[in-house]
Scaffold this motif. Structure first.
Motif, PDB file in Angstrom:
ATOM      1  N   ASN A   1       0.833  -1.213   0.000  1.00  0.00           N
ATOM      2  CA  ASN A   1       0.000   0.000   0.000  1.00  0.00           C
ATOM      3  C   ASN A   1       0.861   1.255   0.000  1.00  0.00           C
ATOM      4  N   ARG A   2       1.978   1.221   0.705  1.00  0.00           N
ATOM      5  CA  ARG A   2       2.866   2.387   0.724  1.00  0.00           C
ATOM      6  C   ARG A   2       3.547   2.568  -0.633  1.00  0.00           C
ATOM      7  N   LEU A   3       3.891   1.477  -1.281  1.00  0.00           N
ATOM      8  CA  LEU A   3       4.452   1.587  -2.636  1.00  0.00           C
ATOM      9  C   LEU A   3       3.428   2.198  -3.584  1.00  0.00           C
ATOM     10  N   ARG A   4       2.196   1.785  -3.450  1.00  0.00           N
ATOM     11  CA  ARG A   4       1.143   2.346  -4.293  1.00  0.00           C
ATOM     12  C   ARG A   4       0.948   3.835  -4.014  1.00  0.00           C
ATOM     13  N   LEU A   5       1.016   4.214  -2.733  1.00  0.00           N
ATOM     14  CA  LEU A   5       0.884   5.630  -2.384  1.00  0.00           C
ATOM     15  C   LEU A   5       1.996   6.458  -3.020  1.00  0.00           C
TER      16      LEU A   5
ATOM     17  N   THR B   1      -7.499   7.832  -0.602  1.00  0.00           N
ATOM     18  CA  THR B   1      -8.220   6.721   0.015  1.00  0.00           C
ATOM     19  C   THR B   1      -8.920   5.841  -1.015  1.00  0.00           C
ATOM     20  N   GLU B   2      -9.566   6.465  -1.991  1.00  0.00           N
ATOM     21  CA  GLU B   2     -10.328   5.696  -2.982  1.00  0.00           C
ATOM     22  C   GLU B   2      -9.467   4.752  -3.818  1.00  0.00           C
ATOM     23  N   PRO B   3      -8.342   5.209  -4.375  1.00  0.00           N
ATOM     24  CA  PRO B   3      -7.550   4.296  -5.205  1.00  0.00           C
ATOM     25  C   PRO B   3      -7.051   3.057  -4.450  1.00  0.00           C
ATOM     26  N   LEU B   4      -6.846   3.191  -3.150  1.00  0.00           N
ATOM     27  CA  LEU B   4      -6.343   2.062  -2.371  1.00  0.00           C
ATOM     28  C   LEU B   4      -7.472   1.247  -1.749  1.00  0.00           C
ATOM     29  N   ASP B   5      -8.691   1.789  -1.787  1.00  0.00           N
ATOM     30  CA  ASP B   5      -9.844   1.142  -1.164  1.00  0.00           C
ATOM     31  C   ASP B   5      -9.576   0.887   0.324  1.00  0.00           C
ATOM     32  N   LEU B   6      -8.990   1.908   0.961  1.00  0.00           N
ATOM     33  CA  LEU B   6      -8.700   1.852   2.393  1.00  0.00           C
ATOM     34  C   LEU B   6      -9.338   3.056   3.063  1.00  0.00           C
ATOM     35  N   GLY B   7      -9.572   2.935   4.340  1.00  0.00           N
ATOM     36  CA  GLY B   7     -10.127   4.049   5.093  1.00  0.00           C
ATOM     37  C   GLY B   7      -9.105   5.150   5.286  1.00  0.00           C
ATOM     38  N   GLN B   8      -9.599   6.352   5.573  1.00  0.00           N
ATOM     39  CA  GLN B   8      -8.723   7.502   5.748  1.00  0.00           C
ATOM     40  C   GLN B   8      -7.724   7.298   6.884  1.00  0.00           C
ATOM     41  N   PRO B   9      -8.105   6.732   8.048  1.00  0.00           N
ATOM     42  CA  PRO B   9      -7.111   6.537   9.109  1.00  0.00           C
ATOM     43  C   PRO B   9      -5.969   5.601   8.684  1.00  0.00           C
ATOM     44  N   THR B  10      -6.284   4.576   7.917  1.00  0.00           N
ATOM     45  CA  THR B  10      -5.255   3.643   7.454  1.00  0.00           C
ATOM     46  C   THR B  10      -4.321   4.310   6.466  1.00  0.00           C
TER      47      THR B  10
END
Length: 116
Positions: free
Chosen positions: A43-47, A65-74
Motif C-alpha cells: 500500500n505504501r508503494l502504491r501511495l 483513500t479511494e484508489p487504495l480502497d482503504l479508510g482515511q485513518p489507514t
C-alpha cells in the motif's frame, strides 16, 4: 595400544584479519531500516506511485483513500510512515494535508543497498 593424536586447527591469518572498512553504525543501520520498512508494504508503494504521478507532483490525502480502497485513518498511517522515512513531504493546507515526494528520496533509497 593405539596412540591418540591431538589435532590442532589450521590457522589462516588472512581469513581472520579485521576488515579495514568500518562497519555501518547502529544509527545508520536504523535509518536505512526505516526506509526499507516503509517500502516493504504494497500500500505504501502504491501511495508513492500515486503521489509521484499526481498533477503537480502532489496529492491531497482526500484523493488517496479511494484508489487504495482503504479508510482515511489507514491511509494516513501509511503516509505518516512514508514521511518519517523521508520519502514524502507533508504540507497542511486548511483542513487537508498534501503530500509530495521529497526531491531525490527515491534515488537515495535505491542507492542504500549499493553502499553497504
Amino acid at each position: 595400544m593405539t596412540s591418540l593424536q591431538t589435532l590442532e586447527p589450521a590457522v589462516d591469518d588472512s581469513c581472520c584479519s579485521p576488515s579495514a572498512k568500518p562497519a555501518m553504525s547502529a544509527v545508520e543501520a536504523q535509518q536505512r531500516a526505516l526506509v526499507f520498512k516503509a517500502l516493504a508494504d504494497p500500500n505504501r508503494l502504491r501511495l508513492l506511485s500515486i503521489v509521484k504521478g499526481a498533477d503537480g507532483g502532489e496529492a491531497c490525502v482526500c484523493d488517496l483513500t479511494e484508489p487504495l480502497d482503504l479508510g482515511q485513518p489507514t491511509v494516513s498511517h501509511h503516509l505518516k510512515i512514508l514521511v518519517e522515512a523521508g520519502l514524502l513531504h507533508r504540507e497542511k493546507r486548511g483542513t487537508w494535508a498534501y503530500y509530495s515526494l521529497v526531491p531525490g528520496a527515491i534515488e537515495r533509497a535505491a542507492g542504500l543497498l549499493a553502499t553497504l
